[in-house]
Design an enzyme around this catalytic site. Structure first.
Site, PDB file in Angstrom:
ATOM      1  N   HIS A 108       0.983  -1.376   0.185  1.00  0.00           N
ATOM      2  CA  HIS A 108      -0.201  -0.520   0.401  1.00  0.00           C
ATOM      3  C   HIS A 108       0.699   1.440  -0.126  1.00  0.00           C
ATOM      4  O   HIS A 108       2.256   1.344   0.250  1.00  0.00           O
ATOM      5  CB  HIS A 108      -0.913   0.107   1.510  1.00  0.00           C
ATOM      6  CG  HIS A 108      -1.850  -1.112   1.713  1.00  0.00           C
ATOM      7  ND1 HIS A 108      -2.134  -1.588   2.438  1.00  0.00           N
ATOM      8  CD2 HIS A 108      -1.945  -1.942   0.684  1.00  0.00           C
ATOM      9  CE1 HIS A 108      -3.313  -2.440   2.249  1.00  0.00           C
ATOM     10  NE2 HIS A 108      -2.778  -3.339   1.293  1.00  0.00           N
ATOM     11  N   HIS A 174     -10.699 -13.438   5.665  1.00  0.00           N
ATOM     12  CA  HIS A 174      -9.511 -13.121   4.588  1.00  0.00           C
ATOM     13  C   HIS A 174     -10.023 -13.933   2.851  1.00  0.00           C
ATOM     14  O   HIS A 174      -9.465 -15.037   3.257  1.00  0.00           O
ATOM     15  CB  HIS A 174      -8.258 -13.404   4.518  1.00  0.00           C
ATOM     16  CG  HIS A 174      -8.079 -12.307   3.590  1.00  0.00           C
ATOM     17  ND1 HIS A 174      -6.858 -12.642   2.564  1.00  0.00           N
ATOM     18  CD2 HIS A 174      -6.853 -10.997   3.647  1.00  0.00           C
ATOM     19  CE1 HIS A 174      -6.039 -11.581   2.261  1.00  0.00           C
ATOM     20  NE2 HIS A 174      -6.194 -10.365   2.778  1.00  0.00           N
ATOM     21  N   LYS A 184       0.901 -12.519   9.499  1.00  0.00           N
ATOM     22  CA  LYS A 184       0.449 -11.283   7.768  1.00  0.00           C
ATOM     23  C   LYS A 184       0.818 -10.314   8.007  1.00  0.00           C
ATOM     24  O   LYS A 184       1.486  -8.903   6.972  1.00  0.00           O
ATOM     25  CB  LYS A 184      -1.486 -11.153   7.630  1.00  0.00           C
ATOM     26  CG  LYS A 184      -1.471 -12.349   6.031  1.00  0.00           C
ATOM     27  CD  LYS A 184      -2.809 -11.714   6.221  1.00  0.00           C
ATOM     28  CE  LYS A 184      -2.960 -11.308   4.559  1.00  0.00           C
ATOM     29  NZ  LYS A 184      -3.089  -9.597   5.143  1.00  0.00           N
ATOM     30  N   GLN A 295      -9.958  -2.721  -3.055  1.00  0.00           N
ATOM     31  CA  GLN A 295     -10.358  -3.124  -1.801  1.00  0.00           C
ATOM     32  C   GLN A 295     -11.362  -4.143  -1.412  1.00  0.00           C
ATOM     33  O   GLN A 295     -11.476  -4.982  -0.969  1.00  0.00           O
ATOM     34  CB  GLN A 295     -10.289  -1.937  -0.796  1.00  0.00           C
ATOM     35  CG  GLN A 295      -9.018  -1.811   0.037  1.00  0.00           C
ATOM     36  CD  GLN A 295      -7.920  -3.246   0.795  1.00  0.00           C
ATOM     37  OE1 GLN A 295      -8.624  -4.023   1.004  1.00  0.00           O
ATOM     38  NE2 GLN A 295      -6.678  -2.774   0.308  1.00  0.00           N
TER      39      GLN A 295
END
Length: 425
Positions: A108, A174, A184, A295
Site C-alpha cells: 500500500h 480473508h 500476515k 479493496q
C-alpha cells in the site's frame, strides 16, 4: 417489506426488500455478540495470559532493539486501545528499551501523519519512534532465505535486525489467506514487493484452498507462516472486532498458536451457510474498508459464494478514493475479454507476477460468474472500465438487477457486511 441499514462509507444506505423476494440474510454473530469485558480489559487479559509463550514483559528483559509491527491506515485495528497497553507491557520488563513502531503497509501507499494520529492518538504519534514500511526501499531490505514455494524472503531491515519482534493486528476473514492477522504482519506487512508478489502468484490464488476461512492446505498461508517464523516474530497481540471496530476478543503469544485460538473464535461466530439467490447485496463493512474499488473485491467474494451462476451482485462501496490501484484499473480497462485475461494470469510464472494481479484474478473470477452492479460515489465511466454496472442508489441498482435476471420470482440474499462472514458453499 424488510428494511436493512447497510454500511456505506461513514454512513448507511437503506434497502427495502419485499419479504416474498428475500431468500436470506447472511449475518455474522459478531454483530450481536456481547463481550464480557471492555476492549482494553480483553487486551490486558490477553497480554497477561499469553498462548504458547512467556509474557511479553519477561521476553523483553535484556532486549535492546524492539520493533512492534502495526497495521496501516487501510485496516480498522483499534491501535489506540492496543498500542498503549502493548508498550506498557514491554516497558514493564524493560523500561529502557529502544522501541520502534513499524507500520506494515505491504504494497500500500505510505501512511500519512494525520492517519497515524487517527490510529494511535497524538501522544503516541508525537512521542514514539514510528517508521512507515516501504516495499520498494531496497536499501532497507534484507534477504533471509527462501519460502517453501521457492520465492525469496526479503524483509524490512528493522524487523530482521530487531532483538525482539512483536506485532499487533486484528483477525478477520480473508479472501485468499483464510484469515488476516498473525503471520500476515510480516508477509505481506513488512516484506519487499518481490516477496509479496511471489507469494500472491496466480497458481496459489487459483488453488481451491486459497479461500475465505481456509487455512489447511492453503499455500499462501503456508508461505506467510514460514516467513513469520524466519523473521523470528516472537509475540503477537491480535483482536477480533465488532462492527464499531471495538475489540470483543483478544489473543496474545505465539504467532501461530495464539492466532489459531483467535481464528477459531472468529469462525465460530461468522461462518454461515450459503443461501443461493439471483441477486445478492453485499458491502465492505463501510469505512475504512470501502475507501476504494480494489479493496471492495473482498466483500464481493462473500456474494460470489452464494449468488447463482449468471446472477447479479449489488456491491455497496462508497469508494471515495476511486479504483485504488492503477494496474488493477488498467488491467480491466484495457482487456474486455475476461476469459483471455484469466488465461494470461494463469500462464504467468510466480516470479512474473505483476502488481495487483491477485486482486484482478479474483475479481475476474467472480465477474465470470455474475454481473456486478457497483453502488458508489465513483464516476460511471470508471465503474464501466472495471466491467461493472454503475449505480448511485440501492433503488437504481435493484431496478437494473431485476432487468438483468428477468424473473418475476427473483430471490435476494443480503450480506450486511461481506468482509465479516465466511460463506460456506
Amino acid at each position: 417489506m424488510k428494511e436493512f441499514l447497510l454500511p456505506y462509507g461513514k454512513e448507511t444506505l437503506k434497502a427495502d426488500i419485499e419479504e416474498e423476494h428475500l431468500a436470506g440474510v447472511l449475518l455474522s454473530e459478531l454483530h450481536s455478540y456481547k463481550a464480557p469485558k471492555s476492549g482494553a480489559e480483553l487486551v490486558q487479559d490477553a497480554l497477561e495470559h499469553p498462548i504458547g509463550s512467556p509474557r511479553l514483559c519477561d521476553i523483553a528483559v535484556g532486549k535492546k532493539k524492539i520493533v512492534v509491527i502495526s497495521s496501516d491506515h487501510t485496516r480498522p485495528v483499534p491501535s489506540h486501545i492496543i498500542m498503549p497497553l502493548l508498550l506498557a507491557e514491554i516497558r514493564k520488563g524493560n523500561p529502557d528499551a529502544e522501541i520502534t513502531i513499524l507500520i506494515s503497509t505491504g504494497l500500500h501507499r505510505g501512511t500519512k501523519k494525520e492517519e497515524l494520529e487517527s490510529k494511535f492518538g497524538k501522544e503516541i504519534t508525537d512521542k514514539e519512534t514510528i517508521v512507515v514500511h516501504d516495499c520498494d526501499d531496497k536499501d532497507n531490505m534484507v534477504y533471509i532465505g527462501k519460502l517453501p514455494s521457492g520465492g525469496n524472503i526479503i524483509l524490512n531491515r528493522l524487523a530482521v535486525e530487531a532483538d525482539l519482534l512483536v506485532a499487533e493486528g486484528f483477525i478477520e476473514p480473508h479472501f485468499f489467506a483464510g484469515f488476516s492477522g498473525g503471520r500476515k504482519s510480516v508477509l505481506p506487512g513488512v516484506a519487499s514487493r518481490e516477496t509479496v508478489m511471489y507469494n500472491h502468484n496466480s497458481a496459489f490464488i487459483a488453488d481451491p484452498h486459497a479461500r475465505t476461512g481456509v487455512i489447511e492446505g492453503n499455500p499462501i498461508h503456508n508461505d506467510m507462516l514460514y516467513a513469520a517464523r524466519a523473521a523470528r516474530l516472537d509475540f503477537i497481540i491480535n483482536v477480533v472486532i465488532d462492527p464499531k471496530h471495538d475489540p470483543i476478543f483478544a489473543v496474545a503469544g505465539d504467532c501461530d498458536l495464539a492466532h489459531r485460538v483467535g481464528r477459531e473464535f472468529l469462525a465460530s461466530k461468522c461462518q454461515v451457510d450459503a443461501v443461493p439467490a439471483d441477486i445478492v447485496i453485499s458491502t465492505n463493512g463501510g469505512y475504512p474498508l470501502d475507501q476504494n474499488m480494489y479493496q471492495s473485491v473482498k466483500g464481493m467474494t462473500a456474494a460470489e459464494a452464494t449468488v447463482k451462476e449468471g446472477g447479479v451482485i449489488i456491491m455497496l462501496s462508497k469508494a471515495d478514493d476511486g479504483h485504488g490501484g492503477k494496474s488493477f484499473h488498467e488491467t480491466f480497462r484495457d482487456e474486455k475479454d475476461l476469459n483471455r485475461m484469466m488465461q494470461t494470469f494463469l500462464d504467468r510464472k510466480p516470479e512474473e507476477t505483476i502488481i495487483d494481479q491477485w486482486q484482478s484474478q479474483i475479481f475476474a473470477r467472480l465477474l465470470l460468474k455474475a454481473t456486478v452492479i457497483f453502488v458508489s460515489s465513483c464516476d460511471g465511466q470508471l465503474v464501466e472500465d472495471l466491467h461493472m454496472v454503475p449505480a448511485h442508489s440501492i433503488e437504481e441498482a435493484m431496478e437494473k438487477a431485476k432487468a438483468i435476471v428477468k424473473k418475476e420470482d427473483y430471490q435476494v440474499t443480503v450480506i450486511p457486511d461481506g468482509v465479516s462472514v465466511i460463506v460456506k458453499e
